[in-house]
Design a protein around this motif. Structure first.
Motif, PDB file in Angstrom:
ATOM      1  N   SER A 151      13.206  46.628  43.221  1.00 18.05           N
ATOM      2  CA  SER A 151      12.832  47.372  44.283  1.00 18.05           C
ATOM      3  C   SER A 151      11.469  48.053  43.757  1.00 18.05           C
ATOM      4  O   SER A 151      11.498  49.164  42.995  1.00 18.05           O
ATOM      5  N   GLU A 194      14.968  40.753  52.812  1.00 22.54           N
ATOM      6  CA  GLU A 194      14.743  42.166  52.184  1.00 22.54           C
ATOM      7  C   GLU A 194      15.815  42.319  51.159  1.00 22.54           C
ATOM      8  O   GLU A 194      16.835  42.139  51.397  1.00 22.54           O
ATOM      9  N   LEU A 195      15.373  43.253  50.472  1.00 18.33           N
ATOM     10  CA  LEU A 195      16.511  43.967  49.197  1.00 18.33           C
ATOM     11  C   LEU A 195      17.398  45.020  49.923  1.00 18.33           C
ATOM     12  O   LEU A 195      16.931  46.062  50.674  1.00 18.33           O
ATOM     13  N   LYS A 198      18.752  47.970  44.423  1.00 15.87           N
ATOM     14  CA  LYS A 198      17.641  48.220  43.819  1.00 15.87           C
ATOM     15  C   LYS A 198      17.410  47.132  42.557  1.00 15.87           C
ATOM     16  O   LYS A 198      16.315  47.023  42.404  1.00 15.87           O
ATOM     17  N   GLU A 213       7.120  37.978  46.642  1.00 13.19           N
ATOM     18  CA  GLU A 213       7.369  39.104  47.009  1.00 13.19           C
ATOM     19  C   GLU A 213       6.059  39.914  47.690  1.00 13.19           C
ATOM     20  O   GLU A 213       4.887  39.607  47.113  1.00 13.19           O
TER      21      GLU A 213
END
Length: 220
Positions: A151, A194-195, A198, A213
């Motif tokens: 992230s 989406e993440l 981390k 991204e």
């Protein structure tokens, strides 16, 4: 210290945040209009490539006066200036290549051609990234194992099949996980993931997968 990353600065859109990615350890290849951007911001390329239809003869003369190596290409040729710069970079066998100014601008044909350059770098075994303001694009090919995403301020992760099919897609640490799935070029199911952690992982067994991204908000 050996400079293990080559940054190719092309003539497309480049934001101040893009140029902040440059470090003293990088070897910089300026490509035609990208040379003007570098000079405007007080940056000098280690070498310059292009037909100089954008940068112009005065820039060419300036570079030569500074004894900067120049590859003055003909206007009529079988590849773009950016492709020539990438192939020159690959010849030096760097550990990594970053391309700035490859996207945006009026010429979508150039942007698409630059996107395909990721395949050329992957075939040479050199990790390559296209960076454009709020977007970072990389390529994962089958047999490479996995790509770990951390992230870093990107809001969305989109996965697009570059080949007709990408098989064995497994996503861990994502809002929408997958297990041994198939993504196809004609059905873009991988948009706007989406993440959740981390560090998230992408694995594929075969094919070529574009990892994009992105974020919505402007980057300063």
């Amino acid at each position: 210290m050996k400079k293990n990353r080559i940054v190719v600065v092309a003539g497309g859109e480049i934001s101040p945040s893009d140029l902040k990615q440059l470090t003293q350890w990088d070897r910089i290849f300026g490509v035609d209009g990208g040379i003007l951007t570098l000079l405007k911001h007080g940056l000098t390329p280690d070498c310059a490539v292009g037909d100089f239809d954008t940068a112009g003869p005065d820039t060419l003369s300036f570079l030569k006066s500074r004894e900067i190596p120049v590859e003055n290409l003909p206007v009529a040729k079988d590849m773009t200036d950016t492709q020539f710069a990438l192939e020159k970079a690959l010849h030096e066998q760097p550990k990594e290549i970053l391309i700035l100014g490859a996207l945006g601008g009026a010429r979508f044909d150039h942007a698409l051609a630059n996107l395909f350059l990721l395949e050329k770098a992957a075939a040479a075994g050199v990790p390559c990234t296209l960076l454009h303001r709020n977007n970072r694009i990389r390529l994962l090919t089958g047999g490479e194992g996995e790509m770990v995403l951390q992230s870093r301020g990107y809001q969305y992760i989109s996965l697009l099949a570059l080949t007709e099919r990408v098989e064995g897609v497994t996503l861990t640490g994502f809002r929408y996980p997958l297990q041994n799935a198939v993504l196809t070029r004609s059905n873009p199911l991988g948009i706007s993931n989406e993440l959740l952690t981390k560090a998230a992982r992408i694995q594929i067994q075969s094919g070529k997968l574009l990892i994009m991204e992105s974020r919505d908000e402007p980057s300063q």
